[in-house]
Every structure is written in structure tokens, then in C-alpha cells.
Write a protein that holds these residues in place. Structure first.
Motif, PDB file in Angstrom:
ATOM      1  N   ARG A 175       0.846  -1.183   0.000  1.00 13.86           N
ATOM      2  CA  ARG A 175       0.000   0.000   0.000  1.00 13.86           C
ATOM      3  C   ARG A 175       0.884   1.237   0.000  1.00 13.86           C
ATOM      4  O   ARG A 175       2.028   1.207   0.454  1.00 13.86           O
ATOM      5  CB  ARG A 175      -0.928   0.011   1.226  1.00 13.86           C
ATOM      6  CG  ARG A 175      -1.975  -1.087   1.165  1.00 13.86           C
ATOM      7  CD  ARG A 175      -2.667  -1.291   2.496  1.00 13.86           C
ATOM      8  NE  ARG A 175      -3.460  -0.152   2.914  1.00 13.86           N
ATOM      9  CZ  ARG A 175      -4.686   0.121   2.485  1.00 13.86           C
ATOM     10  NH1 ARG A 175      -5.262  -0.677   1.591  1.00 13.86           N
ATOM     11  NH2 ARG A 175      -5.361   1.167   2.917  1.00 13.86           N
ATOM     12  N   ALA A 176       0.357   2.326  -0.526  1.00 14.88           N
ATOM     13  CA  ALA A 176       1.090   3.588  -0.586  1.00 14.88           C
ATOM     14  C   ALA A 176       0.153   4.702  -0.153  1.00 14.88           C
ATOM     15  O   ALA A 176      -1.035   4.686  -0.476  1.00 14.88           O
ATOM     16  CB  ALA A 176       1.608   3.846  -1.995  1.00 14.88           C
ATOM     17  N   ALA A 177       0.697   5.682   0.580  1.00 10.52           N
ATOM     18  CA  ALA A 177      -0.120   6.777   1.106  1.00 10.52           C
ATOM     19  C   ALA A 177       0.412   8.110   0.610  1.00 10.52           C
ATOM     20  O   ALA A 177       1.608   8.401   0.755  1.00 10.52           O
ATOM     21  CB  ALA A 177      -0.125   6.741   2.633  1.00 10.52           C
ATOM     22  N   PHE A 178      -0.485   8.908   0.039  1.00  9.32           N
ATOM     23  CA  PHE A 178      -0.129  10.234  -0.456  1.00  9.32           C
ATOM     24  C   PHE A 178      -1.335  11.157  -0.291  1.00  9.32           C
ATOM     25  O   PHE A 178      -2.472  10.700  -0.156  1.00  9.32           O
ATOM     26  CB  PHE A 178       0.270  10.179  -1.937  1.00  9.32           C
ATOM     27  CG  PHE A 178       1.529   9.420  -2.197  1.00  9.32           C
ATOM     28  CD1 PHE A 178       2.768   9.979  -1.938  1.00  9.32           C
ATOM     29  CD2 PHE A 178       1.484   8.125  -2.701  1.00  9.32           C
ATOM     30  CE1 PHE A 178       3.933   9.280  -2.176  1.00  9.32           C
ATOM     31  CE2 PHE A 178       2.638   7.415  -2.935  1.00  9.32           C
ATOM     32  CZ  PHE A 178       3.874   7.997  -2.680  1.00  9.32           C
ATOM     33  N   PHE A 179      -1.055  12.469  -0.331  1.00  7.01           N
ATOM     34  CA  PHE A 179      -2.152  13.430  -0.368  1.00  7.01           C
ATOM     35  C   PHE A 179      -2.938  13.242  -1.668  1.00  7.01           C
ATOM     36  O   PHE A 179      -2.378  12.981  -2.733  1.00  7.01           O
ATOM     37  CB  PHE A 179      -1.624  14.861  -0.284  1.00  7.01           C
ATOM     38  CG  PHE A 179      -1.413  15.339   1.118  1.00  7.01           C
ATOM     39  CD1 PHE A 179      -2.487  15.791   1.876  1.00  7.01           C
ATOM     40  CD2 PHE A 179      -0.150  15.338   1.693  1.00  7.01           C
ATOM     41  CE1 PHE A 179      -2.307  16.242   3.186  1.00  7.01           C
ATOM     42  CE2 PHE A 179       0.049  15.786   2.998  1.00  7.01           C
ATOM     43  CZ  PHE A 179      -1.035  16.236   3.747  1.00  7.01           C
ATOM     44  N   GLU A 180      -4.235  13.401  -1.551  1.00 12.30           N
ATOM     45  CA  GLU A 180      -5.142  13.183  -2.670  1.00 12.30           C
ATOM     46  C   GLU A 180      -6.286  14.190  -2.549  1.00 12.30           C
ATOM     47  O   GLU A 180      -6.677  14.552  -1.437  1.00 12.30           O
ATOM     48  CB  GLU A 180      -5.666  11.746  -2.577  1.00 12.30           C
ATOM     49  CG  GLU A 180      -6.532  11.265  -3.697  1.00 12.30           C
ATOM     50  CD  GLU A 180      -6.847   9.773  -3.536  1.00 12.30           C
ATOM     51  OE1 GLU A 180      -8.023   9.429  -3.755  1.00 12.30           O
ATOM     52  OE2 GLU A 180      -5.954   8.974  -3.185  1.00 12.30           O
ATOM     53  N   GLY A 181      -6.795  14.644  -3.674  1.00 16.29           N
ATOM     54  CA  GLY A 181      -7.926  15.558  -3.669  1.00 16.29           C
ATOM     55  C   GLY A 181      -9.035  15.049  -4.566  1.00 16.29           C
ATOM     56  O   GLY A 181      -8.933  13.964  -5.158  1.00 16.29           O
ATOM     57  N   CYS A 182     -10.100  15.826  -4.667  1.00 18.77           N
ATOM     58  CA  CYS A 182     -11.261  15.409  -5.453  1.00 18.77           C
ATOM     59  C   CYS A 182     -11.984  16.635  -5.965  1.00 18.77           C
ATOM     60  O   CYS A 182     -12.189  17.604  -5.214  1.00 18.77           O
ATOM     61  CB  CYS A 182     -12.196  14.568  -4.586  1.00 18.77           C
ATOM     62  SG  CYS A 182     -13.699  14.012  -5.427  1.00 18.77           S
ATOM     63  N   LEU A 183     -12.401  16.599  -7.209  1.00 18.69           N
ATOM     64  CA  LEU A 183     -13.121  17.728  -7.794  1.00 18.69           C
ATOM     65  C   LEU A 183     -14.475  17.959  -7.124  1.00 18.69           C
ATOM     66  O   LEU A 183     -15.009  19.068  -7.184  1.00 18.69           O
ATOM     67  CB  LEU A 183     -13.313  17.499  -9.294  1.00 18.69           C
ATOM     68  CG  LEU A 183     -12.031  17.400 -10.129  1.00 18.69           C
ATOM     69  CD1 LEU A 183     -12.374  17.109 -11.593  1.00 18.69           C
ATOM     70  CD2 LEU A 183     -11.196  18.667 -10.010  1.00 18.69           C
ATOM     71  N   SER A 184     -15.003  16.939  -6.471  1.00 18.86           N
ATOM     72  CA  SER A 184     -16.284  17.081  -5.779  1.00 18.86           C
ATOM     73  C   SER A 184     -16.120  17.502  -4.317  1.00 18.86           C
ATOM     74  O   SER A 184     -17.111  17.674  -3.605  1.00 18.86           O
ATOM     75  CB  SER A 184     -17.080  15.767  -5.848  1.00 18.86           C
ATOM     76  OG  SER A 184     -17.528  15.530  -7.170  1.00 18.86           O
ATOM     77  N   VAL A 185     -14.869  17.642  -3.875  1.00 20.66           N
ATOM     78  CA  VAL A 185     -14.568  18.146  -2.530  1.00 20.66           C
ATOM     79  C   VAL A 185     -13.558  19.276  -2.710  1.00 20.66           C
ATOM     80  O   VAL A 185     -12.392  19.162  -2.345  1.00 20.66           O
ATOM     81  CB  VAL A 185     -14.017  17.045  -1.606  1.00 20.66           C
ATOM     82  CG1 VAL A 185     -13.934  17.532  -0.156  1.00 20.66           C
ATOM     83  CG2 VAL A 185     -14.889  15.796  -1.670  1.00 20.66           C
ATOM     84  N   PRO A 186     -13.966  20.376  -3.344  1.00 19.28           N
ATOM     85  CA  PRO A 186     -13.008  21.401  -3.746  1.00 19.28           C
ATOM     86  C   PRO A 186     -12.343  22.088  -2.558  1.00 19.28           C
ATOM     87  O   PRO A 186     -12.967  22.334  -1.524  1.00 19.28           O
ATOM     88  CB  PRO A 186     -13.871  22.392  -4.544  1.00 19.28           C
ATOM     89  CG  PRO A 186     -15.264  22.176  -4.047  1.00 19.28           C
ATOM     90  CD  PRO A 186     -15.355  20.717  -3.715  1.00 19.28           C
TER      91      PRO A 186
END
Length: 215
Positions: A119-130
Motif C-alpha cells: 500500500r502507498a499513502a499520499f495526499f489526494e484531492g477530489c473535484l467534488s470536494v473542492p
């Protein structure tokens, strides 16, 4: 589909969306369409309407900009998503995150399963959670199955950042947002990520904000 519950038939809904030129409105978290899951695609739109819808998804994804977009994010509960990543990142980020360019692709009825236990962990975003990002631990490698927009079978292994994109977009089709899988203590504004946590990996953020990374 859905007429018994009072919802607009999906083909009619898509036609309404496509009546306006340009990028489609992106649905934000809190709208039930992001949580109720999707119907498998089995020709509800027809080839011509599907092609127009796919092109609208491409335009919307690029305009946002993002590296993926799922149909529910524009209010359509069909199991369709698009991905594309030019990966314009520094070499150290590319190496740490396994972020390599991905051409534009359409995923129809996709599902994934992990390949191995890593498994790998990184910051992630989402266009539906601006405006926000959080660290998400995901499978480092997955096998994706489904079809493309022409109905051709897809059976492919994705690794690194492309695997993350595939998981994120397929999760959308199951009514799952990235925040459901995130280390909530890592939740940071885009500004905070840019100013404090722009390192290739999130170790400094984990130490400062008090959350665990997978071993």
C-alpha cells in the motif's frame, strides 16, 4: 431507469446536460448522487449519445483541471469514468509517487482488485470536494477489469499513481469518496498542502499532524 422513483430517465438527463456547450457542472459532496452508487452501463445512452457524453466528461475533466472524472460527479448515475494524466511533475515526485503519464481513457463498468499487499499513502484531492486534500492509503498495484467505450474488454494492471487514479474513480462509481478512506487528521486546505506539505511523500505531514502511514 429510475422513473418509478420520480427520477428523470438517464438518457434524458444526459441530453439535458449536453444542451449547454462547454464543461459540465461538477456535483459537490453532499449531493446524494455521489453516494447511491451507479447502474451498470448496458446501452442506456446509445452509441452516439455515449460518445457525446464521453467528450463532455473529457472537456470537464480538463477544464477543472483533474486527472479523472466519474459520471456521478456530473449527476449521472452510470458506471462510466474517464482518466487522463499528463503528469507534469518534478522527477523526484515522479519517482516517489510512481506518477507517469496516462493517455485519455474511458472506463465502462470498471472494477478493481489489489495485486499484492503493498500500500502507498499520499495526499489526494477530489473535484467534488473542492479546496481540500487528505492522505489516503491505497493499493500500490491493482488489476482493473471492465470495458472501454467501444465495448472492448479491459483487463490491465496499474501501478503507482495510475493505480491511485483508477481506484479513486472506480470508488466514485460505488458511492465512495476519497474522504471515506482518508487519514482525517491529515485533512488540509490546498493552500496548506502547497505551503507545508509539498514534499514528494507525506512523512513530514504525518509527524506534524499526528497520523500513521502504512508500513
Amino acid at each position: 431507469m429510475g422513473s418509478a422513483s420520480g427520477r428523470v430517465p438517464v438518457a434524458e438527463r444526459v441530453e439535458e446536460l449536453l444542451a449547454a456547450d462547454g464543461a459540465l457542472p461538477i456535483v459537490a459532496a453532499g449531493d446524494p448522487v455521489l453516494r447511491r452508487g451507479t447502474e451498470p452501463y448496458d446501452g442506456q445512452l446509445g452509441p452516439a449519445l455515449l460518445a457525446r457524453f464521453v467528450e463532455a466528461l473529457r472537456i470537464t475533466m480538463r477544464a477543472a483541471p483533474g486527472v479523472g472524472l466519474a459520471a456521478p460527479q456530473v449527476g449521472v448515475d452510470l458506471r462510466i469514468a474517464v482518466i487522463e494524466d499528463p503528469a507534469p511533475v518534478p522527477e523526484e515526485v515522479r519517482v516517489a509517487r510512481g506518477r507517469v503519464p496516462q493517455p485519455f481513457r474511458v472506463l465502462v463498468n470498471p472494477s478493481y482488485e489489489p495485486v499484492g499487499a503493498a500500500r502507498a499513502a499520499f495526499f489526494e484531492g477530489c473535484l467534488s470536494v473542492p479546496g481540500w486534500q487528505a492522505v489516503v492509503a491505497r493499493h500500490a498495484q491493482v488489476r482493473l477489469t471492465g470495458q472501454d467505450e467501444q465495448g472492448r474488454a479491459v483487463d490491465e494492471v496499474f501501478t503507482g499513481w495510475p493505480a491511485r487514479i483508477v481506484q479513486h474513480e472506480t470508488d466514485h462509481l460505488d458511492g465512495t469518496l476519497y474522504l471515506d478512506r482518508a487519514e482525517l487528521r491529515s485533512l488540509s486546505s490546498h493552500q496548506a498542502v502547497a505551503e507545508r506539505w509539498a514534499q514528494p511523500t507525506p512523512e513530514e505531514a504525518a509527524a506534524a499532524l499526528g497520523f500513521q502511514l502504512p508500513r
